[in-house]
Write an enzyme that holds these catalytic residues in place. Sequence first.
Site, PDB file in Angstrom:
ATOM      1  N   LYS A 126      48.788  30.893  34.360  1.00  0.00           N
ATOM      2  CA  LYS A 126      47.324  30.876  34.494  1.00  0.00           C
ATOM      3  C   LYS A 126      46.631  30.385  33.233  1.00  0.00           C
ATOM      4  O   LYS A 126      45.504  29.900  33.290  1.00  0.00           O
ATOM      5  CB  LYS A 126      46.807  32.275  34.867  1.00  0.00           C
ATOM      6  CG  LYS A 126      47.086  32.637  36.308  1.00  0.00           C
ATOM      7  CD  LYS A 126      46.218  33.796  36.760  1.00  0.00           C
ATOM      8  CE  LYS A 126      46.395  34.057  38.231  1.00  0.00           C
ATOM      9  NZ  LYS A 126      45.680  35.247  38.693  1.00  0.00           N
ATOM     10  N   LYS A 207      53.964  28.879  45.863  1.00  0.00           N
ATOM     11  CA  LYS A 207      53.574  30.081  46.609  1.00  0.00           C
ATOM     12  C   LYS A 207      52.225  29.888  47.294  1.00  0.00           C
ATOM     13  O   LYS A 207      51.318  29.276  46.707  1.00  0.00           O
ATOM     14  CB  LYS A 207      53.495  31.209  45.567  1.00  0.00           C
ATOM     15  CG  LYS A 207      53.184  32.560  46.081  1.00  0.00           C
ATOM     16  CD  LYS A 207      52.894  33.492  44.910  1.00  0.00           C
ATOM     17  CE  LYS A 207      51.553  33.218  44.296  1.00  0.00           C
ATOM     18  NZ  LYS A 207      50.770  34.366  43.839  1.00  0.00           N
ATOM     19  N   LYS A 210      45.705  32.892  47.220  1.00  0.00           N
ATOM     20  CA  LYS A 210      44.270  33.022  47.503  1.00  0.00           C
ATOM     21  C   LYS A 210      43.486  31.956  46.766  1.00  0.00           C
ATOM     22  O   LYS A 210      42.546  31.397  47.283  1.00  0.00           O
ATOM     23  CB  LYS A 210      43.778  34.384  46.983  1.00  0.00           C
ATOM     24  CG  LYS A 210      43.880  35.497  47.967  1.00  0.00           C
ATOM     25  CD  LYS A 210      43.081  36.684  47.437  1.00  0.00           C
ATOM     26  CE  LYS A 210      43.948  37.899  47.230  1.00  0.00           C
ATOM     27  NZ  LYS A 210      44.325  38.203  45.859  1.00  0.00           N
TER      28      LYS A 210
HETATM   29  P1  TYM Z   1      47.143  39.788  44.594  1.00  0.00           P
HETATM   30  O1  TYM Z   1      45.734  40.139  44.915  1.00  0.00           O
HETATM   31  O2  TYM Z   1      47.392  38.448  43.986  1.00  0.00           O
HETATM   32  O3  TYM Z   1      48.040  39.888  45.894  1.00  0.00           O
HETATM   33  C1  TYM Z   1      48.075  41.060  46.708  1.00  0.00           C
HETATM   34  C2  TYM Z   1      49.487  41.257  47.233  1.00  0.00           C
HETATM   35  O4  TYM Z   1      49.885  40.117  48.003  1.00  0.00           O
HETATM   36  C3  TYM Z   1      51.160  39.644  47.561  1.00  0.00           C
HETATM   37  N1  TYM Z   1      51.216  38.184  47.744  1.00  0.00           N
HETATM   38  C4  TYM Z   1      52.188  37.553  48.408  1.00  0.00           C
HETATM   39  N2  TYM Z   1      53.281  38.010  49.066  1.00  0.00           N
HETATM   40  C5  TYM Z   1      54.059  37.100  49.676  1.00  0.00           C
HETATM   41  N3  TYM Z   1      53.823  35.762  49.654  1.00  0.00           N
HETATM   42  C6  TYM Z   1      52.748  35.263  49.016  1.00  0.00           C
HETATM   43  N4  TYM Z   1      52.511  33.955  49.025  1.00  0.00           N
HETATM   44  C7  TYM Z   1      51.863  36.170  48.355  1.00  0.00           C
HETATM   45  N5  TYM Z   1      50.710  36.025  47.662  1.00  0.00           N
HETATM   46  C8  TYM Z   1      50.341  37.273  47.277  1.00  0.00           C
HETATM   47  C9  TYM Z   1      51.185  40.029  46.077  1.00  0.00           C
HETATM   48  O5  TYM Z   1      52.513  40.066  45.585  1.00  0.00           O
HETATM   49  C10 TYM Z   1      50.535  41.392  46.113  1.00  0.00           C
HETATM   50  O6  TYM Z   1      51.477  42.384  46.468  1.00  0.00           O
HETATM   51  N6  TYM Z   1      48.020  42.203  40.290  1.00  0.00           N
HETATM   52  C11 TYM Z   1      47.988  42.351  41.729  1.00  0.00           C
HETATM   53  C12 TYM Z   1      47.071  43.452  42.196  1.00  0.00           C
HETATM   54  C13 TYM Z   1      47.291  44.787  41.549  1.00  0.00           C
HETATM   55  C14 TYM Z   1      48.342  45.692  41.860  1.00  0.00           C
HETATM   56  C15 TYM Z   1      48.092  46.832  41.041  1.00  0.00           C
HETATM   57  C16 TYM Z   1      49.432  45.629  42.712  1.00  0.00           C
HETATM   58  C17 TYM Z   1      46.499  45.362  40.621  1.00  0.00           C
HETATM   59  N7  TYM Z   1      46.985  46.592  40.319  1.00  0.00           N
HETATM   60  C18 TYM Z   1      48.961  47.927  41.075  1.00  0.00           C
HETATM   61  C19 TYM Z   1      50.289  46.739  42.749  1.00  0.00           C
HETATM   62  C20 TYM Z   1      50.055  47.861  41.933  1.00  0.00           C
HETATM   63  C21 TYM Z   1      47.499  41.055  42.350  1.00  0.00           C
HETATM   64  O7  TYM Z   1      46.826  40.274  41.727  1.00  0.00           O
HETATM   65  O8  TYM Z   1      47.798  40.923  43.689  1.00  0.00           O
END
Ligand code: TYM
Length: 351
Positions: A126, A207, A210
Amino acid sequence: MMEDKFNAVSNTAKLKKRVFSGVQPSGDVQLGNYLGAFKQWVQGQQEKENFFCIVDMHALTVYQEPAKLLEQTKMLAALLFASGIDPNRSTLFVQSQVTAHAEACWILNCMTPIGWLERMTQYKDKSLNQERVSVGLLDYPVLMAGDILLYDTNEVPVGEDQKQHVELSRDIAQRFNRIYGDTFVIPEPVIPEVGARIMGLDNPLIKMSKSHAHIKGHAIRLLDDDKEIERTIKRAVTDSDNVIQFSREPEKAGVNNLLGIYKVITGRTINQVESDFQDARGYGDLKARVSEVVIEELQPIKKKYSEIMDDSSELDRLLIRGAERARSYADPKLMDIKERVGLVLPGNLVK
Ligand code: TYM
């Protein structure tokens, strides 16, 4: 009525594994979020004690238009409930409403070496080619560690891309426990076997995300209409050999991705999936069948979502209640942390 049911659940909750996970309200929620995270969260609700968090403070690490951030936070909450998060079994809340997260982050910051953060691959990706990188972007995994550790979490169900961050939370917890005594439960990442990494439909070597979900052909967004879903899957990049089988070969990544999506949604085994396509007349058939199952899966979610958004006062009520419940766990834990590091005198605790 709801309250009573929840109390009954929480009285037995200590015997259950505790789960925490989060999602950012930035950009359009896409199929990868749903298959890699939400679907697992929903499926595990019965046996576990769950906390799911809309991490709006994490979203701020990259500029967000304020009114849009607020709107997306509400939409995401509605989508999670519409996907099957049950407010009687799970605590769903917005991160910024539980101030313990920011406070825990600061304390953990002070004992986390910068080098640990600089080696995070998501940070490296990033910050690459950015003129200005915020402190928040570097510090992001420490806020995430705070999220997880405040709830004595046993399991963190996430997609593959978040595994390194959960591992960092473990390192931070272990370091804290070593310095200040046994304080934190050491959390385990839980990554689904298939669906942990849904790839872009326009480029199956990256991947699905969003932040790219607005690019035509890249993602299925959860609120896309049926025609749009069909069109996007029809245009998905594949290859030219017309063999419909799971494969790790980079040139088969497109077909592998479509089969993976089909597999997670239908819950069928690898052999069953391959036999479903034995008589297919090429990738046209594969794409049509994958569209069908995706559309079927998302239709009830979209319907429920519109119902929730039609009268969002109930949604507001659920989020207020979720934040209250989350505080009842996070605040005493924060007090424990503060006491251990010397920030609060015992007997001076805020109730
Ligand atoms: P975020 O918002 O990017 O994504 C949310 C969840 O979706 C999963 N994900 C995917 N899984 C499979 N294939 C994909 N292409 C894909 N894109 C996203 C992510 O792995 C995630 O599980 N940092 C985290 C949010 C967070 C968090 C936490 C998670 C903040 N605090 C504590 C767990 C525990 C994030 O940005 O997820």
